[in-house]
Design a protein around this motif. Structure first.
Motif, PDB file in Angstrom:
ATOM      1  N   ASP A 172      13.464 103.640 -31.489  1.00 38.99           N
ATOM      2  CA  ASP A 172      12.334 102.883 -32.605  1.00 38.99           C
ATOM      3  C   ASP A 172      11.555 101.813 -31.877  1.00 38.99           C
ATOM      4  O   ASP A 172      11.298 100.851 -32.651  1.00 38.99           O
ATOM      5  CB  ASP A 172      12.983 102.590 -33.689  1.00 38.99           C
ATOM      6  CG  ASP A 172      13.660 103.732 -34.651  1.00 38.99           C
ATOM      7  OD1 ASP A 172      12.927 104.641 -34.506  1.00 38.99           O
ATOM      8  OD2 ASP A 172      14.626 103.269 -35.512  1.00 38.99           O
TER       9      ASP A 172
ATOM     10  N   SER B 175      12.248  97.796 -40.177  1.00 32.54           N
ATOM     11  CA  SER B 175      12.943  99.025 -40.698  1.00 32.54           C
ATOM     12  C   SER B 175      11.866  99.999 -41.386  1.00 32.54           C
ATOM     13  O   SER B 175      12.407 100.546 -42.429  1.00 32.54           O
ATOM     14  CB  SER B 175      13.900  98.572 -41.829  1.00 32.54           C
ATOM     15  OG  SER B 175      15.018  97.720 -41.167  1.00 32.54           O
ATOM     16  N   LYS B 176      10.745  99.949 -40.820  1.00 30.91           N
ATOM     17  CA  LYS B 176       9.702 101.175 -41.405  1.00 30.91           C
ATOM     18  C   LYS B 176       9.854 102.169 -40.411  1.00 30.91           C
ATOM     19  O   LYS B 176       9.922 102.129 -39.182  1.00 30.91           O
ATOM     20  CB  LYS B 176       8.340 100.449 -41.321  1.00 30.91           C
ATOM     21  CG  LYS B 176       8.522  99.356 -42.519  1.00 30.91           C
ATOM     22  CD  LYS B 176       6.931  98.763 -42.786  1.00 30.91           C
ATOM     23  CE  LYS B 176       6.963  97.858 -44.059  1.00 30.91           C
ATOM     24  NZ  LYS B 176       5.609  97.286 -44.132  1.00 30.91           N
ATOM     25  N   SER B 177       9.660 103.513 -41.038  1.00 32.90           N
ATOM     26  CA  SER B 177       9.614 104.645 -39.964  1.00 32.90           C
ATOM     27  C   SER B 177       8.264 104.554 -39.519  1.00 32.90           C
ATOM     28  O   SER B 177       7.146 104.075 -40.152  1.00 32.90           O
ATOM     29  CB  SER B 177      10.117 105.761 -41.011  1.00 32.90           C
ATOM     30  OG  SER B 177       8.841 105.954 -41.974  1.00 32.90           O
ATOM     31  N   LEU B 178       7.563 105.498 -38.662  1.00 33.73           N
ATOM     32  CA  LEU B 178       6.533 105.709 -38.167  1.00 33.73           C
ATOM     33  C   LEU B 178       5.688 106.303 -39.145  1.00 33.73           C
ATOM     34  O   LEU B 178       4.539 106.175 -39.450  1.00 33.73           O
ATOM     35  CB  LEU B 178       6.524 106.592 -36.826  1.00 33.73           C
ATOM     36  CG  LEU B 178       5.188 106.508 -36.251  1.00 33.73           C
ATOM     37  CD1 LEU B 178       4.615 105.170 -35.722  1.00 33.73           C
ATOM     38  CD2 LEU B 178       5.446 107.338 -34.945  1.00 33.73           C
ATOM     39  N   THR B 179       6.228 107.103 -40.106  1.00 33.07           N
ATOM     40  CA  THR B 179       5.594 107.986 -41.052  1.00 33.07           C
ATOM     41  C   THR B 179       5.086 106.759 -42.021  1.00 33.07           C
ATOM     42  O   THR B 179       3.797 106.825 -42.344  1.00 33.07           O
ATOM     43  CB  THR B 179       6.368 108.931 -41.928  1.00 33.07           C
ATOM     44  OG1 THR B 179       7.072 109.715 -40.800  1.00 33.07           O
ATOM     45  CG2 THR B 179       5.517 109.581 -43.242  1.00 33.07           C
ATOM     46  N   ARG B 180       5.743 105.914 -42.346  1.00 27.68           N
ATOM     47  CA  ARG B 180       5.563 104.455 -43.208  1.00 27.68           C
ATOM     48  C   ARG B 180       4.250 103.863 -43.011  1.00 27.68           C
ATOM     49  O   ARG B 180       3.482 103.682 -43.490  1.00 27.68           O
ATOM     50  CB  ARG B 180       6.436 103.834 -43.669  1.00 27.68           C
ATOM     51  CG  ARG B 180       7.445 104.397 -44.543  1.00 27.68           C
ATOM     52  CD  ARG B 180       8.344 103.270 -45.074  1.00 27.68           C
ATOM     53  NE  ARG B 180       9.351 103.927 -46.257  1.00 27.68           N
ATOM     54  CZ  ARG B 180      10.106 103.347 -46.631  1.00 27.68           C
ATOM     55  NH1 ARG B 180      10.738 101.918 -46.401  1.00 27.68           N
ATOM     56  NH2 ARG B 180      11.140 103.793 -47.470  1.00 27.68           N
TER      57      ARG B 180
ATOM     58  N   LEU C 124       8.047  98.612 -37.019  1.00 31.03           N
ATOM     59  CA  LEU C 124       9.054  99.593 -36.789  1.00 31.03           C
ATOM     60  C   LEU C 124      10.246  98.729 -36.844  1.00 31.03           C
ATOM     61  O   LEU C 124      11.286  99.259 -37.347  1.00 31.03           O
ATOM     62  CB  LEU C 124       9.108 100.510 -35.423  1.00 31.03           C
ATOM     63  CG  LEU C 124       7.932 101.643 -35.176  1.00 31.03           C
ATOM     64  CD1 LEU C 124       7.852 102.007 -33.957  1.00 31.03           C
ATOM     65  CD2 LEU C 124       8.368 102.594 -36.355  1.00 31.03           C
TER      66      LEU C 124
ATOM     67  N   ARG D 242       1.174 108.659 -32.529  1.00 31.44           N
ATOM     68  CA  ARG D 242       2.096 109.090 -31.415  1.00 31.44           C
ATOM     69  C   ARG D 242       1.330 109.637 -30.122  1.00 31.44           C
ATOM     70  O   ARG D 242       1.460 109.152 -29.202  1.00 31.44           O
ATOM     71  CB  ARG D 242       3.193 110.273 -32.011  1.00 31.44           C
ATOM     72  CG  ARG D 242       3.963 110.645 -31.038  1.00 31.44           C
ATOM     73  CD  ARG D 242       5.132 111.462 -31.709  1.00 31.44           C
ATOM     74  NE  ARG D 242       4.982 112.122 -32.733  1.00 31.44           N
ATOM     75  CZ  ARG D 242       4.323 113.205 -32.806  1.00 31.44           C
ATOM     76  NH1 ARG D 242       3.962 113.946 -32.050  1.00 31.44           N
ATOM     77  NH2 ARG D 242       4.222 113.734 -34.073  1.00 31.44           N
TER      78      ARG D 242
ATOM     79  N   GLU E 255       1.114 110.286 -38.788  1.00 33.73           N
ATOM     80  CA  GLU E 255       1.972 109.949 -37.675  1.00 33.73           C
ATOM     81  C   GLU E 255       1.767 110.562 -36.286  1.00 33.73           C
ATOM     82  O   GLU E 255       1.730 109.910 -35.269  1.00 33.73           O
ATOM     83  CB  GLU E 255       3.428 110.482 -38.320  1.00 33.73           C
ATOM     84  CG  GLU E 255       4.450 109.977 -37.000  1.00 33.73           C
ATOM     85  CD  GLU E 255       5.858 110.644 -37.575  1.00 33.73           C
ATOM     86  OE1 GLU E 255       6.612 110.610 -36.686  1.00 33.73           O
ATOM     87  OE2 GLU E 255       5.744 111.059 -38.474  1.00 33.73           O
TER      88      GLU E 255
ATOM     89  N   ARG F 298       8.410 106.598 -27.107  1.00 32.82           N
ATOM     90  CA  ARG F 298       9.197 105.778 -28.075  1.00 32.82           C
ATOM     91  C   ARG F 298      10.537 106.276 -27.563  1.00 32.82           C
ATOM     92  O   ARG F 298      11.096 107.286 -27.580  1.00 32.82           O
ATOM     93  CB  ARG F 298       8.773 106.375 -29.657  1.00 32.82           C
ATOM     94  CG  ARG F 298       9.622 105.852 -30.516  1.00 32.82           C
ATOM     95  CD  ARG F 298       9.154 106.543 -31.952  1.00 32.82           C
ATOM     96  NE  ARG F 298       9.958 105.894 -32.941  1.00 32.82           N
ATOM     97  CZ  ARG F 298       9.599 106.222 -34.155  1.00 32.82           C
ATOM     98  NH1 ARG F 298       8.765 107.067 -34.684  1.00 32.82           N
ATOM     99  NH2 ARG F 298      10.311 105.584 -35.266  1.00 32.82           N
TER     100      ARG F 298
END
Length: 190
Positions: free
Chosen positions: A56, A25-30, A22, A43, A39, A53
């Protein structure tokens, strides 16, 4: 690495791995796509183990709802967060932002004033009554019975009243007209 491979590690390693991703700069989706899982699975897995969370970053929420930072960041000129230690039975690290820090400093500066207000409130005489005067329209009619009547009015006055009623749509026109007549009578019937 797959999600099943990652789950074979202890929870602190899993949280560090996800937080590192995270922070890159990666999203949780990535991150979830890279691990081959949804995702929500990540979570839910972390939430069941006491992690939440925040900004981020997954942070452990302890038994006493004290927040403990697992992957603390160092303070730099571009980072607006600070690590502080809260001393109680256990030592907890909490990440706060500049706004929170400024609020706490402001409260500390006004400590004596705040204590004065609290002391006044605790020692005030409860027998004194304070009447609150509220500005605005109050509908206080003697009865709720209504009659139908026809009245000829000045066109300009009616248009002004109609515009007034549009501003205060929470009241019905009949009640506003009745209150206006009552106030007029009370003012001039002497």
């Amino acid at each position: 690495m797959t999600w099943n491979d990652l789950k074979n590690n202890d929870i602190t390693y899993i949280v560090k791995y996800i937080n590192d991703k995270l922070n890159d700069s990666k999203s949780l989706t990535r991150v979830a796509i890279e691990l081959g899982v949804s995702e929500s699975s990540i979570r839910k897995y972390l939430t069941k183990r006491g992690y939440k969370r925040i900004n981020d970053e997954y942070i452990f929420i302890g038994d006493n709802n004290m927040t403990k930072v697992i992957n603390s960041k160092s303070q730099s000129s571009s980072d607006s967060r600070f690590n502080i230690a809260i001393e109680d039975d256990n030592s907890h690290n909490v990440v706060i932002d500049n706004q929170f820090k400024n609020n706490i400093i402001s409260l500390a500066k006004d400590y004596d004033k705040i204590q004065g207000v609290l002391n006044w409130f605790e020692n005030k005489d409860d027998t004194s009554v304070i009447e609150v005067v509220q500005d605005g329209i109050k509908i206080d009619l003697p009865s709720k019975d209504a009659i139908r009547t026809t009245v000829r009015l000045n066109k300009e006055s009616w248009n002004l009243f109609d515009g007034f009623c549009e501003k205060f749509r929470e009241f019905n026109k009949s009640d506003l007209m009745s209150m206006a007549l009552l106030e007029y009578i009370k003012k001039y019937d002497k």
